[in-house]
Design a protein around this motif. Sequence first.
Motif, short mmCIF file in Angstrom:
data_model
loop_
_atom_site.label_atom_id
_atom_site.label_comp_id
_atom_site.label_asym_id
_atom_site.label_seq_id
_atom_site.Cartn_x
_atom_site.Cartn_y
_atom_site.Cartn_z
N MET A 1 0.85 -1.18 0.00
CA MET A 1 0.00 0.00 0.00
C MET A 1 0.90 1.24 0.00
N ASN A 2 0.26 2.42 -0.09
CA ASN A 2 1.02 3.63 -0.39
C ASN A 2 1.41 4.47 0.83
N ILE A 3 2.61 4.99 0.77
CA ILE A 3 3.02 6.05 1.69
C ILE A 3 3.60 7.16 0.82
N ASP A 4 3.02 8.33 0.94
CA ASP A 4 3.40 9.46 0.09
C ASP A 4 3.42 9.06 -1.38
N GLY A 5 2.43 8.25 -1.75
CA GLY A 5 2.28 7.87 -3.15
C GLY A 5 3.21 6.77 -3.61
N LYS A 6 4.05 6.26 -2.72
CA LYS A 6 4.98 5.18 -3.12
C LYS A 6 4.52 3.87 -2.49
N ALA A 7 4.51 2.80 -3.29
CA ALA A 7 4.04 1.50 -2.78
C ALA A 7 5.07 0.90 -1.82
N TRP A 8 4.58 0.44 -0.68
CA TRP A 8 5.44 -0.16 0.33
C TRP A 8 4.87 -1.49 0.78
N ARG A 9 5.72 -2.35 1.24
CA ARG A 9 5.33 -3.47 2.09
C ARG A 9 5.90 -3.19 3.47
N THR A 10 5.60 -4.08 4.43
CA THR A 10 6.06 -3.82 5.80
C THR A 10 7.40 -4.45 6.11
N ILE A 11 7.87 -5.37 5.27
CA ILE A 11 9.08 -6.14 5.61
C ILE A 11 9.72 -6.65 4.33
N GLY A 12 11.04 -6.77 4.33
CA GLY A 12 11.71 -7.33 3.16
C GLY A 12 13.17 -7.65 3.46
N LEU A 13 13.77 -8.36 2.55
CA LEU A 13 15.19 -8.71 2.70
C LEU A 13 16.06 -7.57 2.17
N GLU A 14 17.24 -7.44 2.73
CA GLU A 14 18.23 -6.48 2.22
C GLU A 14 19.61 -7.10 2.38
N ALA A 15 20.60 -6.40 1.88
CA ALA A 15 22.01 -6.85 2.00
C ALA A 15 22.16 -8.31 1.55
N GLY A 16 21.55 -8.62 0.41
CA GLY A 16 21.68 -9.98 -0.12
C GLY A 16 21.13 -11.04 0.80
N GLY A 17 20.16 -10.67 1.63
CA GLY A 17 19.54 -11.65 2.54
C GLY A 17 20.25 -11.75 3.88
N ARG A 18 21.25 -10.89 4.12
CA ARG A 18 21.95 -10.94 5.41
C ARG A 18 21.20 -10.17 6.49
N SER A 19 20.26 -9.34 6.08
CA SER A 19 19.43 -8.66 7.08
C SER A 19 18.05 -8.40 6.50
#
Length: 381
Positions: A1-19
Amino acid sequence: MNIDGKAWRTIGLEAGGRSVWVIDQTLLPHRFETRSLRSLEDAAAAISTMVVRGAPLIGVTGAYGLMLALQHDPSDGALAAAFEQLNATRPTAVNLRWALERVRDLVAPLPEAERAAAAQAEAAAIAEEDVAMCDAIGEHGLAIFRELAAARPPERQGQPFNVLTHCNAGWLATVDWGTALAPIYKAHRSGLKVHVWVDETRPRNQGASLTAYELGQEGVPHTVIVDNAGGHLMQHGQVDAVIVGTDRTTRRGDVCNKIGTYLKALAAFDNKVPFYVALPASTIDWTIDDGVAEIPIEARSEREVTQIQGQLAGDCKVAGGGEAGGEAGGQLATVQLTPTGSPGFNPAFDVTPARLVTALITERGVAAATEAGLRGLYGSL
Ligand code: MRU
């Protein structure tokens, strides 16, 4: 859903799955910040301090927490200890145990070297399934809203369809869409005029802080009310339907949700207002019959009752005269509400018996809040 017009989810992987990144919900609606979870301890703390909250999101965070633990130590002992630590963070929402068991049971038979990657894939799958389930709940709920709106008397046609909700069962409580708010978003997007009464939801104010924020970001008309206003509004015909989420649903259809939900269900019953509960399969606890007797109710810190958090308003008065404007205005603050020494008690959830629930709205369709109703949708799951 949107925050300031940008689609977001609440959680995701970053740093190649290290965090794992999450939205820090303790700062909303005043600050939008993400934070990184880099370890089992980070994930456990994020759940217990409610940086992330809402039954489905707790489950997904727990699953990623097991992944983070296994990246550090993939042994049997570490897996068991991480499971226990995460499962103990919040006792009421059954999604947490469900997601942890799903990851643990998948990785336990695997060689240690493969466990972290398998946990990552399973946690990501749980997250994707959650999005799909909430999307489907939204469609089934939308059909109900359309029917109810169309059945209103001619003089009410064209007026907004008034929905009351308690706590936050929106996209912030899940990965996307939400459970109880998904039909509302779909109604709004499809052109059905909808207006939401948002219970503030003391003590942590998930309604005032999170639901109002979400709805505002999506442009859904809404009004924040104190928790005690719902019965009055229902008596005066200002609520067409109540819809809430659930943290644990028994196999007979009792629903455990944020404290205060039961009182809304009683008021709805007395005023013949339909009371719906939206849920994905992951919140059904097939091992439990009687929600009041069997569901563990989390008791949180009394400080959530005796104190309140918010942002200092530019014109807020401070003790001894004067205003907190200027430098203080805009700062986040915690203030004491009660006399020093008055104890508080903070049960975080209550149970609404199935007899007060008009229907359960699931990803598989709509069911009576009975064992037969749930079995009709899920068989012997
Ligand atoms: O204490 P919280 O904020 O985690 O409680 C959340 C709720 O009670 C929600 O209504 C419930 O988790 C259903 S969310 C889709």
